[in-house]
Design an enzyme around this catalytic site. Structure first.
Site, PDB file in Angstrom:
ATOM      1  N   VAL A 237       0.865  -1.185   0.000  1.00 32.69           N
ATOM      2  CA  VAL A 237       0.000   0.000   0.000  1.00 32.69           C
ATOM      3  C   VAL A 237       0.900   1.234   0.000  1.00 32.69           C
ATOM      4  CG1 VAL A 237      -2.087  -1.044   0.927  1.00 32.69           C
ATOM      5  CG2 VAL A 237      -0.312  -0.308   2.509  1.00 32.69           C
ATOM      6  N   HIS A 238       1.314   1.612  -1.187  1.00 33.37           N
ATOM      7  CA  HIS A 238       2.334   2.655  -1.368  1.00 33.37           C
ATOM      8  C   HIS A 238       1.900   4.011  -0.798  1.00 33.37           C
ATOM      9  CE1 HIS A 238       4.268  -0.087  -4.261  1.00 33.37           C
ATOM     10  NE2 HIS A 238       3.100  -0.183  -4.884  1.00 33.37           N
TER      11      HIS A 238
END
Ligand code: RIB
Ligand code: CA
Length: 309
Positions: A237-238
């Site tokens: 989940v950048h």
């Protein structure tokens, strides 16, 4: 007066951008949202930002920005985010559209009107580069430019060497990294430590709330891609990592480094070259690079933001 950090989120929603908006809505004091072409076309990234604004009941402005890079043609990531950018999630068309198509001008005005705002770009850096061209003093007025982009150890995703946001507009990234702005880089080396998937989605879905349902669908779509792409069940989940770097910096370990953006290499265009040579490093340490995350705590905060939305 809120003690939450004042933040402008510049984004290309985008599955993980949508998660970043959820996190920013809960933990930051959002000054506004600007959109840029990237994961999908500008019309979709902008509509998705407006959809997320309504889903979260936010009263913040959304300003549309650049529909392509400074040089060349736009690379999209439809295969990762779906044709319109939010995977399989279908949200109602927004009753309120973008407040302007002048994100660049708005970024200049907003940061002139108020010093000490954290500018958090989690898409291609075109808007930020154009705002710095329009007013280089922006670099001195913001509290930080905290980027989701690049990578500290040469790990790429869109190519062997380059991360998507930098690769999509290397010239813009180069100008931002040379601007003198107080940069923090949350690169793939960091964001790959923070992974969520179907198990988290099931918890979100069990909340029985519109935001919980949306997050469950975003995670389900994202997981399917990463299972196929990387044979892993949880996807990185950048973008929420960049928001949390501002709101909860204690969760991360950083180091100041010289960072240069490669714009010419046949195999390395879009690579962030981080000079790890210490005293022998060339050039000023222009960037605070993130190396380690307390991933469990970061994920707990994302889940809390969904729960408390
Ligand atoms: O490389 C990951 C980045 O590219 C994330 O910001 C994702 O949303 C895409 O924009
Ligand atoms: Ca993004």
């Amino acid at each position: 007066m809120s003690d939450r950090p004042r933040m402008i989120l510049d984004c290309d929603p985008g599955v993980d951008d949508a998660m970043a908006i959820i996190a920013a809505a809960r933990f930051a004091d959002l000054v506004g949202i600007t959109t840029v072409a990237g994961n999908v076309e500008l019309e979709h990234t902008t509509a998705n930002a407006c959809r997320m604004r309504e889903l979260l009941g936010l009263d913040v402005e959304v300003h549309a920005g650049a529909d392509g890079p400074l040089v060349g043609v736009q690379e999209f990531a439809h295969e990762v985010h779906g044709a319109t950018g939010l995977g399989d999630l279908v949200l109602p068309d927004p009753a309120r559209g973008p407040d302007s198509d002048g994100a660049v001008e708005w970024l200049v005005e907003a940061t002139r009107a108020e010093e000490g705002i954290h500018l958090v770009p989690v898409g291609p850096l075109t808007n930020v580069a154009l705002a710095l061209r329009a007013d280089p003093g922006l670099a001195d007025r913001v509290a930080s430019v905290t980027i989701m982009g690049g990578s500290a150890v040469g790990v790429g995703n869109v190519t062997a060497a380059a991360e998507f946001n930098v690769y999509a507009d290397p010239e813009a990234a180069d100008e931002v990294f040379r601007s003198g702005a107080p940069l923090t880089m949350m690169g793939l080396n960091l964001t790959h430590q923070v992974r969520m998937g179907s198990a988290h989605g099931a918890v979100c879905g069990a909340l029985g709330t519109p935001v919980g349902d949306a997050m469950a669908q975003l995670l389900e779509f994202y997981t399917v891609f990463h299972l196929a792409e990387e044979e892993v069940v949880d996807g990185p989940v950048h973008d929420p990592c960049a928001v949390l770097a501002v709101t909860h910096p204690e969760l991360f370990e950083f180091g100041m480094r010289p960072v240069h953006v490669e714009v010419d290499g046949a195999h390395t265009r879009g690579m962030t070259v981080v000079d790890e040579r210490g005293p022998r490093a060339e050039g000023p340490a222009n960037c605070r690079v993130a190396y380690r995350a307390d991933a469990e705590a970061a994920i707990d905060l994302v889940m809390q933001a969904v729960r408390e939305a």
